[in-house]
Design an enzyme around this catalytic site. Structure first.
Site, PDB file in Angstrom:
ATOM      1  N   ARG A   8       4.899   1.506  25.544  1.00 29.86           N
ATOM      2  CA  ARG A   8       4.314   1.870  24.242  1.00 29.86           C
ATOM      3  C   ARG A   8       4.389   3.380  24.003  1.00 29.86           C
ATOM      4  O   ARG A   8       4.681   3.836  22.904  1.00 29.86           O
ATOM      5  CB  ARG A   8       2.854   1.406  24.219  1.00 29.86           C
ATOM      6  CG  ARG A   8       2.309   1.122  22.847  1.00 29.86           C
ATOM      7  CD  ARG A   8       0.898   0.589  22.953  1.00 29.86           C
ATOM      8  NE  ARG A   8       0.858  -0.838  23.170  1.00 29.86           N
ATOM      9  CZ  ARG A   8       0.896  -1.754  22.195  1.00 29.86           C
ATOM     10  NH1 ARG A   8       1.000  -1.379  20.952  1.00 29.86           N
ATOM     11  NH2 ARG A   8       0.839  -3.029  22.478  1.00 29.86           N
ATOM     12  N   GLU A  46      -7.313  -2.233  -2.410  1.00 31.56           N
ATOM     13  CA  GLU A  46      -6.658  -1.366  -1.414  1.00 31.56           C
ATOM     14  C   GLU A  46      -5.748  -0.372  -2.122  1.00 31.56           C
ATOM     15  O   GLU A  46      -5.694   0.812  -1.786  1.00 31.56           O
ATOM     16  CB  GLU A  46      -5.839  -2.202  -0.422  1.00 31.56           C
ATOM     17  CG  GLU A  46      -6.677  -3.089   0.480  1.00 31.56           C
ATOM     18  CD  GLU A  46      -5.831  -3.799   1.534  1.00 31.56           C
ATOM     19  OE1 GLU A  46      -4.900  -3.196   2.082  1.00 31.56           O
ATOM     20  OE2 GLU A  46      -6.098  -4.991   1.808  1.00 31.56           O
ATOM     21  N   HIS A  84      -7.853  -0.875   6.161  1.00 33.44           N
ATOM     22  CA  HIS A  84      -8.216  -2.139   6.804  1.00 33.44           C
ATOM     23  C   HIS A  84      -8.782  -3.083   5.746  1.00 33.44           C
ATOM     24  O   HIS A  84      -9.612  -2.671   4.928  1.00 33.44           O
ATOM     25  CB  HIS A  84      -9.253  -1.877   7.906  1.00 33.44           C
ATOM     26  CG  HIS A  84      -9.634  -3.118   8.645  1.00 33.44           C
ATOM     27  ND1 HIS A  84      -8.798  -3.717   9.568  1.00 33.44           N
ATOM     28  CD2 HIS A  84     -10.736  -3.895   8.577  1.00 33.44           C
ATOM     29  CE1 HIS A  84      -9.387  -4.805  10.038  1.00 33.44           C
ATOM     30  NE2 HIS A  84     -10.560  -4.940   9.441  1.00 33.44           N
ATOM     31  N   ASN A 111      -6.036   5.046   8.247  1.00 36.87           N
ATOM     32  CA  ASN A 111      -5.588   3.651   8.204  1.00 36.87           C
ATOM     33  C   ASN A 111      -6.324   2.928   7.078  1.00 36.87           C
ATOM     34  O   ASN A 111      -7.418   3.329   6.692  1.00 36.87           O
ATOM     35  CB  ASN A 111      -5.941   2.979   9.546  1.00 36.87           C
ATOM     36  CG  ASN A 111      -5.564   1.518   9.578  1.00 36.87           C
ATOM     37  OD1 ASN A 111      -4.452   1.131   9.192  1.00 36.87           O
ATOM     38  ND2 ASN A 111      -6.475   0.665  10.030  1.00 36.87           N
ATOM     39  N   VAL A 144     -10.060   0.385  18.158  1.00 37.41           N
ATOM     40  CA  VAL A 144      -9.342  -0.241  17.040  1.00 37.41           C
ATOM     41  C   VAL A 144     -10.285  -0.501  15.860  1.00 37.41           C
ATOM     42  O   VAL A 144     -11.413  -0.974  16.042  1.00 37.41           O
ATOM     43  CB  VAL A 144      -8.688  -1.564  17.513  1.00 37.41           C
ATOM     44  CG1 VAL A 144      -8.009  -2.279  16.336  1.00 37.41           C
ATOM     45  CG2 VAL A 144      -7.683  -1.279  18.611  1.00 37.41           C
ATOM     46  N   ASN A 146       0.834  -1.211   0.000  1.00 39.18           N
ATOM     47  CA  ASN A 146       0.000   0.000   0.000  1.00 39.18           C
ATOM     48  C   ASN A 146       0.866   1.256   0.000  1.00 39.18           C
ATOM     49  O   ASN A 146       0.535   2.245  -0.655  1.00 39.18           O
ATOM     50  CB  ASN A 146      -0.938   0.003   1.210  1.00 39.18           C
ATOM     51  CG  ASN A 146      -2.187  -0.827   0.944  1.00 39.18           C
ATOM     52  OD1 ASN A 146      -3.026  -0.439   0.136  1.00 39.18           O
ATOM     53  ND2 ASN A 146      -2.279  -1.977   1.592  1.00 39.18           N
TER      54      ASN A 146
HETATM   55  C1  GAR Z   1      -2.951  -4.758   4.052  1.00 45.87           C
HETATM   56  O1  GAR Z   1      -3.837  -5.730   3.557  1.00 45.87           O
HETATM   57  C2  GAR Z   1      -3.637  -3.886   5.074  1.00 45.87           C
HETATM   58  O2  GAR Z   1      -4.990  -3.648   4.792  1.00 45.87           O
HETATM   59  C3  GAR Z   1      -3.497  -4.747   6.306  1.00 45.87           C
HETATM   60  O3  GAR Z   1      -2.202  -5.271   6.237  1.00 45.87           O
HETATM   61  C4  GAR Z   1      -1.834  -5.411   4.871  1.00 45.87           C
HETATM   62  C5  GAR Z   1      -0.511  -4.711   4.665  1.00 45.87           C
HETATM   63  O4  GAR Z   1      -0.022  -4.975   3.397  1.00 45.87           O
HETATM   64  N1  GAR Z   1      -3.685  -3.978   7.493  1.00 45.87           N
HETATM   65  C6  GAR Z   1      -4.201  -4.469   8.611  1.00 45.87           C
HETATM   66  O5  GAR Z   1      -4.570  -5.619   8.725  1.00 45.87           O
HETATM   67  C7  GAR Z   1      -4.303  -3.472   9.747  1.00 45.87           C
HETATM   68  N2  GAR Z   1      -5.015  -4.045  10.841  1.00 45.87           N
HETATM   69  P1  GAR Z   1       1.078  -4.060   2.751  1.00 45.87           P
HETATM   70  O6  GAR Z   1       2.238  -3.992   3.753  1.00 45.87           O
HETATM   71  O7  GAR Z   1       1.487  -4.801   1.511  1.00 45.87           O
HETATM   72  O8  GAR Z   1       0.484  -2.724   2.471  1.00 45.87           O
END
Ligand code: GAR
Length: 220
Positions: free
Chosen positions: A69, A178, A113, A111, A148, A18
């Site tokens: 954190r 995405e 998702h 973000n 979240v 992404n």
């Molecule tokens: C993506 O599918 C994103 O939507 C997901 O992780 C992947 C990252 O892929 N995010 C989550 O699950 C957040 N909770 P990428 O590193 O290739 O963009």
């Protein structure tokens, strides 16, 4: 006259596909945001190499060397300030953020998702959607709030679930979408076409037609 491009940082934990889509979109001179930094909580994240190769400034703040954190987030925050970052895109950033950080970046933090929120918050979204037998799945770009996988929705894409889909095949088609809606969502926000108020994002009428915040299943 074109307004100043929004100085944006992308936060990643892994491969950053992404991130790649956002970097690619922001190469266009008329794109209203510039990717000024890619930041990871994992110094070994492969996306950092890709960003560097694309000529983007990169940094890592290793969450494992911070006791709390919030210390980790304060380190990130300092870096973001040094790079004069105005806006943040989480792209596969797999650390939960504290209310302190979320409040600090309120309205300037989005973000992506891999599900049609508010359905399938959390992890293993494709697997759970298949187990439920839903016929439409998809992905969502949303503003980040303390809860979240919650917060005002900027853009969504619907993806049909096909017979014989596995989490991998479905996940691949969702990921393709995405890569379309993340650059779209950032463009709508950075250009001022998307405005958040009272927990809802409204898109200016002129932009709804050209960009379609919701991509219909038949497009997928
Ligand atoms: C993506 O599918 C994103 O939507 C997901 O992780 C992947 C990252 O892929 N995010 C989550 O699950 C957040 N909770 P990428 O590193 O290739 O963009």
């Amino acid at each position: 006259m074109m307004r100043e491009r929004l100085r944006t940082a992308i936060l990643i934990s892994g491969r950053g596909s992404n991130m790649g889509a956002l970097i690619e979109a922001a190469r266009r001179p008329d794109y209203p945001a510039e990717i000024a930094l890619v930041l990871s909580n994992d110094p070994a994240a492969s996306g950092l190499e890709a960003a560097k190769a694309a000529g983007i400034a990169v940094a890592a703040v290793d969450h494992r060397i911070h006791a709390h954190r919030e210390d980790f987030e304060r380190s990130m925050d300092r870096l973001l300030e040094i790079h004069r970052i105005q806006f943040l895109c989480l792209a596969g950033f797999m650390r939960l953020l504290t209310p302190w950080f979320v409040a600090r970046w309120h309205g300037r933090l989005i973000n992506i998702h891999p599900a049609l929120l508010p359905a399938y918050k959390g992890l293993r979204t494709h697997e759970r959607a298949l187990a439920d037998g839903v016929k439409i799945h998809g992905c969502t770009v949303h503003y980040v709030v303390p809860a979240v996988d919650d917060g005002p929705i900027v853009a969504q894409a619907a993806v049909p679930v096909l017979d014989g889909d596995t989490p991998q095949t479905l996940g691949r088609r969702v990921l393709t979408q995405e890569h379309r809606i993340y650059p779209l969502a950032l463009r709508l926000i950075a250009s001022g076409a998307a405005v958040m108020a009272d927990g809802v994002v409204r898109i200016a009428a002129a932009d709804q037609e050209g960009s379609r915040a919701l991509i219909q299943p038949l497009d997928s």
